[in-house]
Structures are given as C-alpha cells and as structure tokens.
Design an enzyme around this catalytic site. Structure first.
Site, PDB file in Angstrom:
ATOM      1  N   TYR A  44       0.844  -1.216   0.000  1.00 40.98           N
ATOM      2  CA  TYR A  44       0.000   0.000   0.000  1.00 40.98           C
ATOM      3  C   TYR A  44       0.871   1.254   0.000  1.00 40.98           C
ATOM      4  O   TYR A  44       1.082   1.876   1.047  1.00 40.98           O
ATOM      5  CB  TYR A  44      -0.912   0.018   1.227  1.00 40.98           C
ATOM      6  N   TRP A  77      -8.912   6.244   6.153  1.00 42.66           N
ATOM      7  CA  TRP A  77      -9.111   5.951   7.585  1.00 42.66           C
ATOM      8  C   TRP A  77      -7.819   5.491   8.237  1.00 42.66           C
ATOM      9  O   TRP A  77      -7.627   5.669   9.434  1.00 42.66           O
ATOM     10  CB  TRP A  77     -10.314   5.052   7.850  1.00 42.66           C
ATOM     11  N   TYR A  99       1.031  -1.010  -6.964  1.00 36.32           N
ATOM     12  CA  TYR A  99      -0.362  -1.150  -6.504  1.00 36.32           C
ATOM     13  C   TYR A  99      -1.315  -1.108  -7.686  1.00 36.32           C
ATOM     14  O   TYR A  99      -1.133  -0.330  -8.617  1.00 36.32           O
ATOM     15  CB  TYR A  99      -0.704  -0.012  -5.530  1.00 36.32           C
ATOM     16  N   GLN A 155     -14.120   6.281   2.323  1.00 39.15           N
ATOM     17  CA  GLN A 155     -13.832   5.256   3.342  1.00 39.15           C
ATOM     18  C   GLN A 155     -14.471   5.669   4.668  1.00 39.15           C
ATOM     19  O   GLN A 155     -14.948   6.803   4.797  1.00 39.15           O
ATOM     20  CB  GLN A 155     -12.317   5.099   3.508  1.00 39.15           C
ATOM     21  N   GLY A 169     -13.980  -0.350   4.016  1.00 43.38           N
ATOM     22  CA  GLY A 169     -12.704  -0.687   4.631  1.00 43.38           C
ATOM     23  C   GLY A 169     -12.608  -2.182   4.919  1.00 43.38           C
ATOM     24  O   GLY A 169     -11.578  -2.670   5.347  1.00 43.38           O
ATOM     25  N   ASP A 201     -12.904  -4.963   2.743  1.00 43.60           N
ATOM     26  CA  ASP A 201     -13.017  -5.241   1.316  1.00 43.60           C
ATOM     27  C   ASP A 201     -13.808  -6.498   0.907  1.00 43.60           C
ATOM     28  O   ASP A 201     -14.645  -6.432   0.033  1.00 43.60           O
ATOM     29  CB  ASP A 201     -11.611  -5.357   0.696  1.00 43.60           C
ATOM     30  N   ARG A 234      -5.982 -13.239   0.617  1.00 44.03           N
ATOM     31  CA  ARG A 234      -6.482 -12.040  -0.067  1.00 44.03           C
ATOM     32  C   ARG A 234      -7.856 -12.315  -0.704  1.00 44.03           C
ATOM     33  O   ARG A 234      -8.276 -13.460  -0.800  1.00 44.03           O
ATOM     34  CB  ARG A 234      -5.489 -11.637  -1.187  1.00 44.03           C
ATOM     35  N   TRP A 237     -10.933  -9.981   5.401  1.00 48.12           N
ATOM     36  CA  TRP A 237     -12.040  -9.545   6.262  1.00 48.12           C
ATOM     37  C   TRP A 237     -13.093 -10.644   6.442  1.00 48.12           C
ATOM     38  O   TRP A 237     -14.221 -10.356   6.796  1.00 48.12           O
ATOM     39  CB  TRP A 237     -12.672  -8.278   5.680  1.00 48.12           C
ATOM     40  N   GLU A 255      -0.580  -6.828   9.455  1.00 46.54           N
ATOM     41  CA  GLU A 255      -1.763  -6.109   8.968  1.00 46.54           C
ATOM     42  C   GLU A 255      -3.008  -6.609   9.711  1.00 46.54           C
ATOM     43  O   GLU A 255      -3.855  -5.840  10.123  1.00 46.54           O
ATOM     44  CB  GLU A 255      -1.897  -6.331   7.450  1.00 46.54           C
TER      45      GLU A 255
HETATM   46  C1  GLC Z   1      -7.124  -2.686   2.676  1.00 40.90           C
HETATM   47  C2  GLC Z   1      -8.095  -2.648   3.833  1.00 40.90           C
HETATM   48  C3  GLC Z   1      -8.554  -1.219   4.078  1.00 40.90           C
HETATM   49  C4  GLC Z   1      -7.330  -0.353   4.299  1.00 40.90           C
HETATM   50  C5  GLC Z   1      -6.285  -0.505   3.187  1.00 40.90           C
HETATM   51  C6  GLC Z   1      -4.948   0.150   3.518  1.00 40.90           C
HETATM   52  O1  GLC Z   1      -7.735  -2.328   1.482  1.00 40.90           O
HETATM   53  O2  GLC Z   1      -9.205  -3.492   3.618  1.00 40.90           O
HETATM   54  O3  GLC Z   1      -9.422  -1.145   5.168  1.00 40.90           O
HETATM   55  O4  GLC Z   1      -7.683   0.981   4.427  1.00 40.90           O
HETATM   56  O5  GLC Z   1      -6.029  -1.861   2.939  1.00 40.90           O
HETATM   57  O6  GLC Z   1      -4.445  -0.326   4.732  1.00 40.90           O
END
Ligand code: GLC
Length: 424
Positions: free
Chosen positions: A33, A39, A85, A105, A165, A167, A200, A353, A396
């Site tokens: 990321y 968020w 990404y 988000q 958030g 996913d 994932r 998730w 994470e």
């Molecule tokens: C993933 C998570 C999301 C978060 C992002 C960056 O997409 O599901 O909630 O904001 O990663 O950490």
C-alpha cells in the site's frame, strides 16, 4: 508482557510509524500500500500524537487537502506514482490535481480530530488546527447524507465494498451477485505479488470491484448519480456507527470552539443515524446486520460491522447484547474480535475480512465499550490485542484462532493502535 518487552514494543511501534512516514502522510506499509489511505491516516495520527503532535495534525490536514469540491474525501491519495499497486490513477481517472480514487472510506476524521484536540499539549495550535479542519469534516458529513442517503433515511449506503474498509467481507457476497463481470478491461493484480493469495480477496471478487469502478468512471464520478446508478447499495452498521460517532464528536468539539451551526447540524445527524440504526438490529443474531438497499433485505451475515456499532452512542440494551455475543465469540476463538463469527461455516481465519482480527476495529470497539462502562470486556479485547502483537509482531491482521500475523508487515495502523493501547 514484561516491562522490558513493553518498552521495546513501544519503541518498535514508533520506529514503524517513522519508517512509513513520507513527511506529510504515512503509507500503510511499503510495497503493498504505497499511498495515503483515508481511515488509515486518521487512526495513524492518534499514534503519532504520542511522540509528535505537530506531525499528527499534519497527517489529517494532508488528507483534507485532497477533499473533492463536492465534499467527498477520497479513500486513496496517489501522492507519488508507484506501480506496485493496482488499481492506480490510470484506472480511476478521477481528474483531480493530485490523483485520487473516486470512492470514500469510513469517516473517522471527526472522532480523531476531537481526540487530538483533547490530548494536545500545545492548546493554541490545537485550537487553530481544529478550527480549520472542522468545517471541512462537516462538509464531508454533509456529502454523505446528500449523496448516500437520498431518501433521507438517516443511514448512508456504500456503493463499493472498498468504501467499508472491509473489502471482502461475507456481508458483500449476496449483493455482489448483482454486479456483473463482463466487459472488464484486462488487468494484473499487484496485491498477490506482495501477500499470500490465500489471505487475499478472490479473482471473482476483484472482477466485481473493477466492474463497479469502471461503471462509476463511465458516470464521470458524478456523486449525485452514483448511488442510484449503482447495483451495489449496502447499508453497513459499522460504517454508519463511525459516521454517527464522528458527527457526535464534531458536534461536541464545534460547540466548545464556538462553531454553533456546525455543532447543531452534526448533533442532529448523529441523533438521526443512531435512531435509524435500530432498523438494522437483529434479535436472532444479537447484533446489527447490513442491509441491502436494492433487494430490501438484511444480510444473513454475522460480521464485526454489527458489533462495531458500539462505537456510536447506541442504547444500553444493545450494548449489553453485543457484550454477551462477544463472550460467546471468546469461547470460539483465542483472540477477540474476529471479523466474522467463527461459528459461521463461511468463516475463514486467514482471508482478510472474512475472519481475521484487525486491531483498528478492536480499538474502536474498546473505545465504545469504555464509554458505555463495559470495562471488563474492553480490557479483555485490549489484552488480546497486546498479546497478538507480542506473539506475532505488527502485522496487517491476525488469525483469531492461531494468532498468526497475516498480510503486510510493519503495518502502520497496527503500530499506531499499539501506542494507543499502551498509553494508560
Ligand atoms: C485494505 C483494507 C482497508 C485499508 C487498506 C490500507 O484495502 O481493507 O481497510 O484501508 O487496505 O491499509
């Protein structure tokens, strides 16, 4: 955890926040990321405030510099190009001065700013910075009710799972069936280059994420059209609870700072949303459920979103039932709080998730429980969270049964939450 251990973990948490710091924003983790996430940043600022208050305010200010003219605050800001990404700016095509995604988000900013303000040692700076941020946060809240609650129900809908958030939650499986997969431009996922594909979302889910993205892009990201034109409109109790809590906190802070109009509007929004959350309650599940606005049905899916609702000022009877539910969950997993009920046969302890524990969610549940005076359960979740980091580092997310750390490593918001847990 021993004292030496605790101080070492504390130092490690700060080192991770510094490692991921790009000066004016923080990446969730390098590689997987490489940009600023909405968020993530707001919760990260809470961690930063323990060692650099000025930097903490900056984190949230940077995010709001990229607010859209219509009031939306995007879920990703692509500050610097990085092809590690997918989907990047070339896919979103949102036509912003600095590229951003086109969806939002969970709105934790209002909550985070109030907390930064309360704990600030530099009172004058905090006052100035809160006064500048509150009108922008208010505009974002207004955007939600205008664009995502067109029928004025007091609850906002998500039009893409990434907005939640969470996913690939089981909550989206049924409404996702309505999202087609034809006509998607060929793509190469990058997340599975960095993390175990078994942890994932699946390819089928990715196809649908991208179909929605392309559909919204075709509508020129016009937020006054997207909600009604989306085949995915889901009301998420956790998301709405975060919004209600932020409205509530913005109202309190704005009142203290003399911004009466902002205070009144946000108080009214918080009250309306908390009242409307009742429509998502299920006695059968002893928690709140997601609601599919198009099909007109509640999702038969016991996800953590329905427990996260304790973050908002919901009725005591609801909090009591949720605590009872958490006690049952504690019997079925080693670590609270799994992102999906471990007794559901769709639960998957390692897949993102669909089961794993996420410490930001734990943090918000703990906070809500503390406000409600449910201190034993709050302590229990905090102890579990600290144990997870002690055993498996700053991952994470974590498998609630084995405690194994999954996904990205040296993860920013996990480190930030650690600093929050250790503060008292
Ligand atoms: C993933 C998570 C999301 C978060 C992002 C960056 O997409 O599901 O909630 O904001 O990663 O950490």
């Amino acid at each position: 955890m021993s004292a030496t251990n605790t101080s070492e973990i504390h130092q490690n948490a700060i080192s991770i926040l510094r490692l991921n710091d790009k000066g004016t924003y923080t990446v969730p983790t390098h590689g997987l990321y490489p940009f600023q996430w909405n968020w993530d940043s707001c919760l990260t600022a809470l961690g930063q405030s323990h060692f650099d208050e000025n930097r903490a305010w900056r984190e949230i200010e940077t995010l709001f510099e990229h607010q859209w003219p219509d009031g939306m605050v995007p879920h990703i800001i692509f500050h610097e190009l990085d092809d590690g990404y997918f989907p990047g700016p070339d896919v979103w095509q949102t036509d912003r001065p600095v590229a951003t995604s086109g969806i939002t988000q969970p709105p934790v900013a209002g909550f985070a700013v109030k907390r930064l303000y309360e704990r600030a040692s530099d009172r004058e700076a905090a006052r100035t910075r809160a006064l500048a941020l509150l009108p922008a946060i208010d505009r974002w809240h207004q955007w939600f009710f205008e664009c995502r609650d067109p029928a004025d129900e007091g609850l906002v809908a998500l039009i893409h799972p990434w907005e939640s958030g969470r996913d690939n939650s089981i909550d989206w499986d049924a409404p996702f069936q309505r999202v087609p997969t034809d006509g998607i431009q060929p793509y190469h996922r990058r997340d599975t280059d960095h993390a175990d594909p078994a942890h994932r979302p699946t390819k089928e889910q990715y196809d649908r994420y991208l179909w929605l993205l392309q559909h919204f892009r075709g509508l020129q990201w016009n937020n006054h059209a997207l909600h009604d034109e989306s085949p995915f409109q889901v009301v998420d109790p956790g998301f709405n609870a975060i919004l209600a809590r932020s409205c509530h906190d913005v109202a309190t802070l704005a009142r203290e700072l003399g911004l009466v109009e902002i205070a009144d509007k946000n108080q009214a929004r918080a009250e309306a949303t908390v009242a409307a959350l009742e429509n998502l309650w299920s006695d059968d599940y002893s928690q709140y459920l997601c609601y599919d606005r198009i099909a007109g049905v509640h999702q038969q899916s016991a996800s953590v979103a329905g427990l996260l609702a304790v973050f908002a000022p919901i009725p005591t009877a609801r909090i009591d039932s949720i605590v009872a539910k958490l006690n049952t969950m504690a019997e079925n997993s080693r670590f609270l709080v799994a992102s999906h009920d471990p007794l559901d046969n769709r639960f998957d302890g390692k897949r993102y998730w669909r089961g794993p524990v996420w410490l930001i969610v734990n943090y918000m549940i703990i906070d809500g429980l503390k406000v409600a005076g449910q201190l034993d359960m709050a302590k229990r979740i905090e102890t579990d969270s600290l144990k997870l980091i002690g055993e498996s580092g700053f991952a994470e997310y974590y498998d609630p049964k084995s405690g194994e750390g999954c996904g990205g490593e040296s993860f920013t918001w996990t480190a930030a939450m650690m600093l929050e847990f250790l503060k008292d």
